[in-house]
Design a protein around this motif. Sequence first.
Motif, PDB file in Angstrom:
ATOM      1  N   SER A   1       0.826  -1.197   0.000  1.00 42.64           N
ATOM      2  CA  SER A   1       0.000   0.000   0.000  1.00 42.64           C
ATOM      3  C   SER A   1       0.868   1.259   0.000  1.00 42.64           C
ATOM      4  CB  SER A   1      -0.909  -0.015   1.231  1.00 42.64           C
ATOM      5  OG  SER A   1      -1.626   1.191   1.349  1.00 42.64           O
ATOM      6  N   ALA A   2       1.930   1.263   0.805  1.00 37.31           N
ATOM      7  CA  ALA A   2       2.798   2.438   0.897  1.00 37.31           C
ATOM      8  C   ALA A   2       3.477   2.746  -0.432  1.00 37.31           C
ATOM      9  CB  ALA A   2       3.852   2.215   1.982  1.00 37.31           C
TER      10      ALA A   2
ATOM     11  N   LEU B   1      -5.070   8.383 -15.146  1.00 37.47           N
ATOM     12  CA  LEU B   1      -5.394   6.962 -15.095  1.00 37.47           C
ATOM     13  C   LEU B   1      -4.515   6.242 -14.084  1.00 37.47           C
ATOM     14  CD1 LEU B   1      -6.971   4.548 -16.250  1.00 37.47           C
ATOM     15  CD2 LEU B   1      -5.193   4.342 -18.008  1.00 37.47           C
ATOM     16  N   PHE B   2      -3.228   6.573 -14.083  1.00 41.67           N
ATOM     17  CA  PHE B   2      -2.313   5.935 -13.139  1.00 41.67           C
ATOM     18  C   PHE B   2      -2.605   6.361 -11.694  1.00 41.67           C
ATOM     19  CE2 PHE B   2       0.554   5.084 -16.826  1.00 41.67           C
ATOM     20  CZ  PHE B   2       0.672   3.717 -16.611  1.00 41.67           C
ATOM     21  N   VAL B   3      -3.081   7.601 -11.516  1.00 45.04           N
ATOM     22  CA  VAL B   3      -3.481   8.033 -10.178  1.00 45.04           C
ATOM     23  C   VAL B   3      -4.542   7.094  -9.631  1.00 45.04           C
ATOM     24  CG1 VAL B   3      -4.723   9.816  -8.884  1.00 45.04           C
ATOM     25  CG2 VAL B   3      -2.885  10.476 -10.431  1.00 45.04           C
ATOM     26  N   GLY B   4      -5.540   6.798 -10.468  1.00 41.27           N
ATOM     27  CA  GLY B   4      -6.603   5.908 -10.033  1.00 41.27           C
ATOM     28  C   GLY B   4      -6.129   4.494  -9.793  1.00 41.27           C
TER      29      GLY B   4
ATOM     30  N   PHE C   1      -4.648   0.136  -5.800  1.00 41.10           N
ATOM     31  CA  PHE C   1      -3.733  -0.826  -5.188  1.00 41.10           C
ATOM     32  C   PHE C   1      -3.459  -0.446  -3.731  1.00 41.10           C
ATOM     33  CE2 PHE C   1      -2.417  -2.148  -9.542  1.00 41.10           C
ATOM     34  CZ  PHE C   1      -2.502  -3.523  -9.352  1.00 41.10           C
ATOM     35  N   GLY C   2      -3.263   0.860  -3.494  1.00 38.69           N
ATOM     36  CA  GLY C   2      -3.008   1.310  -2.136  1.00 38.69           C
ATOM     37  C   GLY C   2      -4.175   1.044  -1.208  1.00 38.69           C
ATOM     38  N   GLN C   3      -5.390   1.306  -1.701  1.00 37.11           N
ATOM     39  CA  GLN C   3      -6.582   1.080  -0.886  1.00 37.11           C
ATOM     40  C   GLN C   3      -6.784  -0.394  -0.570  1.00 37.11           C
ATOM     41  OE1 GLN C   3      -8.825   3.042   0.602  1.00 37.11           O
ATOM     42  NE2 GLN C   3      -7.864   4.943  -0.013  1.00 37.11           N
ATOM     43  N   VAL C   4      -6.560  -1.242  -1.559  1.00 34.93           N
ATOM     44  CA  VAL C   4      -6.708  -2.687  -1.333  1.00 34.93           C
ATOM     45  C   VAL C   4      -5.719  -3.168  -0.272  1.00 34.93           C
ATOM     46  CG1 VAL C   4      -6.421  -4.972  -2.369  1.00 34.93           C
ATOM     47  CG2 VAL C   4      -7.654  -3.185  -3.615  1.00 34.93           C
ATOM     48  N   GLY C   5      -4.457  -2.756  -0.408  1.00 42.17           N
ATOM     49  CA  GLY C   5      -3.455  -3.149   0.570  1.00 42.17           C
ATOM     50  C   GLY C   5      -3.772  -2.635   1.957  1.00 42.17           C
TER      51      GLY C   5
END
Length: 309
Positions: free
Chosen positions: A29-30, A230-233, A238-242
Amino acid sequence: MIVYVNELLTMPNLSLNQIPIGVRYMLMSALAFALMSSCVKLVHTYGIPVFEIVAARAIVSLLISYADVKRKGICVWGNNRKLLLTRGVTGSLALICVYYAVSTLPLAEATILQYLNPVFTAILAILFLKEKIHITTIICIFCSIIGLVLMVSPGLTLDHVQQLPLFSIGIALLGAFGSGVSYIIVKRLSTTEDSSVIILYFPLIALPLSVILLGNDFVMPSKEALGLLLFVGIFTQFGQVGLTKAMKTEVASKATAYSYIQVVFSIVLGWLVFSEVPSVWTLAGGSMIIVGALVNVIGSLRAPKTLKV
């Protein structure tokens, strides 16, 4: 950081495969959030407003989250809808603050200020989750306060040192507090809700809120800016899932402490991408914050004496 890693790996009977799954999720996530912050700062140089960046991030996250919920065949709206909505609101407001800070401060400084959120998380976890507080967590909070003072106040004693903009600092701290509140809500929701549903509520609130606040300031992005949006999203997802999975498997204050590794990632990215070299005061303050976090983490791994609250 090297000392910490060596100590972690040389602890008795501990190998990389034995590092708790929640810790691995938080490290993932980090890194994802550090890459997201770099993309936010880059796309802002194309003249894209902060609220538009938030809206674009929310669209990507909404599509991915909705598809994931449908894939699992679970209810989109979840069980505790009031608390899910609260998580969406606090997370959205925190995200706006974080994006503004990233856009107006050097990447390292913005990240360090944002990652004071484990301090807020630890305090809120004691008050609302009734978690025990480790002595090392108290040390972490103390070091973080000293680090914050070192970062933001050198100009009070040395006239030739340029201070960071106080308004941006204030917004960054609001973002950190909002993130801490969101983490606590996620921790409570994780006992009754699927992680995909928790994540879905974030863009459900962030998208309409950011569109309303954007008003007539929309800027048509170029191809390069569109790719960055797009990459921001994607990186944020990925960060939110982690983050969500880490909070589901670890104590809140311990899990979020590992997120401090994002500071290191951001310093490296700030130097490589934006040619930003952190000041001595930033390094000193950031070091205090990171040391405090690592003391908290190592102390938690070794199960030190705790104080009941």
